[in-house]
Write a protein that holds these residues in place. Structure first.
Motif, mmCIF file in Angstrom:
data_model
loop_
_atom_site.group_PDB
_atom_site.id
_atom_site.type_symbol
_atom_site.label_atom_id
_atom_site.label_comp_id
_atom_site.label_asym_id
_atom_site.label_seq_id
_atom_site.Cartn_x
_atom_site.Cartn_y
_atom_site.Cartn_z
ATOM 1 N N ALA A 1 -5.073 6.313 -21.817
ATOM 2 C CA ALA A 1 -5.327 5.966 -20.418
ATOM 3 C C ALA A 1 -4.443 4.805 -19.983
ATOM 4 C CB ALA A 1 -6.801 5.621 -20.229
ATOM 5 N N TYR A 2 -4.252 3.841 -20.870
ATOM 6 C CA TYR A 2 -3.437 2.684 -20.505
ATOM 7 C C TYR A 2 -1.963 3.091 -20.382
ATOM 8 C CZ TYR A 2 -2.240 -2.194 -19.965
ATOM 9 O OH TYR A 2 -1.803 -3.395 -19.446
ATOM 10 N N ALA A 3 -1.517 4.019 -21.230
ATOM 11 C CA ALA A 3 -0.134 4.500 -21.131
ATOM 12 C C ALA A 3 0.114 5.168 -19.778
ATOM 13 C CB ALA A 3 0.169 5.469 -22.266
ATOM 14 N N GLU A 4 -0.902 5.827 -19.224
ATOM 15 C CA GLU A 4 -0.760 6.428 -17.893
ATOM 16 C C GLU A 4 -0.516 5.346 -16.845
ATOM 17 O OE1 GLU A 4 -4.203 8.750 -17.098
ATOM 18 O OE2 GLU A 4 -3.844 10.189 -18.726
ATOM 19 N N ILE B 1 0.982 2.496 -17.373
ATOM 20 C CA ILE B 1 2.362 2.044 -17.538
ATOM 21 C C ILE B 1 3.316 3.036 -16.874
ATOM 22 C CG2 ILE B 1 4.169 1.472 -19.199
ATOM 23 C CD1 ILE B 1 1.971 0.751 -21.203
ATOM 24 N N GLU B 2 3.091 4.331 -17.138
ATOM 25 C CA GLU B 2 3.974 5.372 -16.600
ATOM 26 C C GLU B 2 3.897 5.456 -15.079
ATOM 27 O OE1 GLU B 2 2.560 8.698 -18.770
ATOM 28 O OE2 GLU B 2 3.269 7.908 -20.697
ATOM 29 N N ALA B 3 2.762 5.029 -14.511
ATOM 30 C CA ALA B 3 2.610 5.036 -13.050
ATOM 31 C C ALA B 3 3.243 3.806 -12.404
ATOM 32 C CB ALA B 3 1.133 5.106 -12.687
ATOM 33 N N GLY B 4 3.940 3.007 -13.211
ATOM 34 C CA GLY B 4 4.587 1.810 -12.678
ATOM 35 C C GLY B 4 3.680 0.604 -12.642
ATOM 36 N N SER C 1 8.021 7.881 -25.992
ATOM 37 C CA SER C 1 6.802 7.746 -26.800
ATOM 38 C C SER C 1 6.616 6.288 -27.205
ATOM 39 C CB SER C 1 6.885 8.642 -28.033
ATOM 40 O OG SER C 1 8.019 8.326 -28.813
ATOM 41 N N TRP C 2 5.356 5.942 -27.469
ATOM 42 C CA TRP C 2 5.018 4.556 -27.780
ATOM 43 C C TRP C 2 4.717 4.370 -29.261
ATOM 44 C CZ3 TRP C 2 5.923 0.728 -24.524
ATOM 45 C CH2 TRP C 2 5.984 1.003 -23.147
ATOM 46 N N GLU D 1 -7.204 -6.493 -15.536
ATOM 47 C CA GLU D 1 -7.547 -6.451 -14.112
ATOM 48 C C GLU D 1 -6.596 -5.552 -13.329
ATOM 49 O OE1 GLU D 1 -9.659 -10.746 -13.262
ATOM 50 O OE2 GLU D 1 -7.485 -10.703 -13.473
ATOM 51 N N ALA D 2 -5.317 -5.587 -13.679
ATOM 52 C CA ALA D 2 -4.358 -4.731 -12.977
ATOM 53 C C ALA D 2 -4.663 -3.257 -13.222
ATOM 54 C CB ALA D 2 -2.938 -5.066 -13.424
ATOM 55 N N TYR D 3 -4.962 -2.910 -14.459
ATOM 56 C CA TYR D 3 -5.328 -1.528 -14.763
ATOM 57 C C TYR D 3 -6.568 -1.119 -13.973
ATOM 58 C CZ TYR D 3 -7.153 2.532 -17.220
ATOM 59 O OH TYR D 3 -7.657 3.771 -17.508
ATOM 60 N N ALA D 4 -7.578 -1.986 -13.962
ATOM 61 C CA ALA D 4 -8.819 -1.653 -13.276
ATOM 62 C C ALA D 4 -8.565 -1.419 -11.783
ATOM 63 C CB ALA D 4 -9.843 -2.768 -13.484
ATOM 64 N N ARG D 5 -7.752 -2.245 -11.158
ATOM 65 C CA ARG D 5 -7.439 -2.049 -9.727
ATOM 66 C C ARG D 5 -6.706 -0.732 -9.512
ATOM 67 N NH1 ARG D 5 -5.660 -7.596 -6.627
ATOM 68 N NH2 ARG D 5 -7.543 -8.801 -7.065
#
Length: 445
Positions: free
Chosen positions: A224-227, A229-232, A266-267, A293-297
């Motif tokens: 989920a966190y990689a998504e 990152i990929e979304a900018g 890939s990570w 917090e950035a991910y949550a927003r």
């Protein structure tokens, strides 16, 4: 307050305390003996002390409280108190101090423990608050385990071949059916007055009203966190607070600490000297509060408050009481939670169905510390005990509360009242997060 044991129960308590002290020391020895003396004295990061400082500090605290205060004995090494006072010297400056050599530290810690066990043998667990219920001994056992987790974080920052080994955690066996659950609104009892292991910042028990909210059933995963990152996520200012964006820019954050991307996108991550693909189903770890917090927003969510986290972890929906653990009163075992350095990584989400709350929230204890949105403050009528430097000097100073413990946290601190805190920019700690959100009017019947 603590409950004083009956005279017939003192030997049982004494035996249990000796076991806890021994278990903590076994872990400290394993973390220091796994490397050579040059590694013990080296500073692997300016964020951390040399391992030999942590080890001697453990002994010094034990001497101060158990040997000198509880036991009333003469000091073994009063000349080193200032060297191992955590408030006298910043971590970055400690390598330049005239520290005990590894052999001297081992001998000192060993000598302190011999005297501390002598004190334990003759201590009556009654009267003075420091000794009632064995509090001072509990405090020192937990202190050593806290430093063991700190030393484990130093091992993660250490470069070189792997020296620590542990079996893989269990695989997921019962993924939650829903991604979030409703935590009903209403009052609950936060903190404790009775837990014999509880430290001053967990006290006193008090009633807190929490409005209804929705909480993720699991911590946020690597996938989920990689998504994000990929979304900018690290490039788009709108997801970050002003302070968070300033830190992201200054620190040039691009991904969780220890992550690297391959040419094909890939990570990979470095974990205790092992370079491996990032496991998709494990909770993300080594992110700071600003990243959380950035991910949550980005997801249209937020971080839970500390009170929300504790209500989700402790509130029994049947009798309204607050539990010691999310699953109830039973002490944590390997089937409840990933604690105690049994494994050197978080377990996949869904790996501990027996540790879930009645509402279906998984892995609130163990795996990763969870960032909250709350600043570290004292509870109403907070009183420092037995010394200000454990909690009081950190209150209202911008530290952020973390809850739940990590795979490196000992079971003795797995209770759901335990509070951790750190600067919101810290990433070397074993911290992740889960998201929450407010309930929209009419959304949840």
């Amino acid at each position: 307050m603590t409950t004083e044991p009956a005279i017939g129960g003192e030997e049982t308590l004494r035996t249990a305390i000796a076991a806890e002290l021994g278990r903590a020391r076994h872990r400290s020895i394993a973390l220091t003996e796994s490397v050579d003396d040059s590694d013990l004295t080296r500073q692997h990061s300016p964020l951390m002390s040399p391992l030999v400082w942590d080890y001697a500090h453990i002994g010094n605290q034990e001497e101060l409280w158990l040997v000198r205060d509880v036991g009333g004995l003469v000091p073994l090494r009063s000349d080193i108190d200032e060297l191992y006072d955590a408030f006298q010297h910043a971590r970055a400056d400690r390598p330049a101090l005239p520290l005990l050599s590894p052999d001297e530290a081992r001998a000192y810690v060993r000598g302190v423990r011999e005297k501390a066990l002598d004190v334990l043998d003759r201590t009556r667990f009654r009267g003075r608050r420091l000794v009632a219920g064995g509090f001072a001994f509990h405090m020192i056992a937990q202190h050593e385990q806290q430093h063991a987790e700190t030393m484990l974080a130093t091992h993660q920052l250490r470069m070189g071949e792997p020296v620590l080994h542990a079996p893989a955690p269990p695989s997921a066996s019962a993924l939650p059916e829903t991604t979030e659950v409703l935590i009903p609104g209403g009052p609950f009892t936060m903190g404790t007055d009775t837990d014999p292991w509880a430290l001053d910042n967990e006290r006193p028990a008090h009633t807190v009203f929490v409005a209804p909210f929705l909480l993720d059933t699991t911590p946020v995963t690597n996938a989920a966190y990689a998504e994000f990152i990929e979304a900018g996520g690290y490039r788009r200012r709108e997801w970050w607070t002003e302070t968070g964006w300033a830190h992201r820019s200054r620190a040039e954050l691009r991904a969780p600490l220890f992550w690297e991307s391959d040419s094909d996108g890939s990570w990979w991550r470095r974990r205790f000297g092992v370079v491996e693909p990032v496991p998709a189903d494990e909770p993300v770890v080594h992110v700071c509060a600003h990243e959380a917090e950035a991910y949550a927003r980005w997801r249209g969510r937020r971080l839970p408050t500390e009170a929300e986290w504790e209500k989700a972890a402790r509130h029994d929906p049947i009798d309204g009481r607050s539990r010691r653990y999310p699953w109830g009163a039973a002490e944590p075992t390997a089937e409840h939670a990933n604690l105690g350095q049994r494994h050197l990584r978080p377990a996949p989400v869904g790996a501990y169905p027996r540790g879930a709350t009645p509402a279906g929230v998984h892995q609130l204890v163990g795996d990763v510390w969870e960032w909250t949105s709350s600043v570290f403050r004292g509870y109403p009528d907070f009183a420092a005990f037995p010394y200000r430097e454990y909690s009081e000097v950190f209150l209202d100073s911008g530290y952020r509360v973390l809850r739940g413990g990590s795979f490196g946290t000992d079971t003795s601190m797995g209770r759901a009242t335990f509070r951790n805190w750190d600067h919101p920019i810290r990433r070397q700690i074993f911290a992740g997060f889960r998201c929450a959100r407010d309930v929209s009017p009419g959304e949840w019947a």
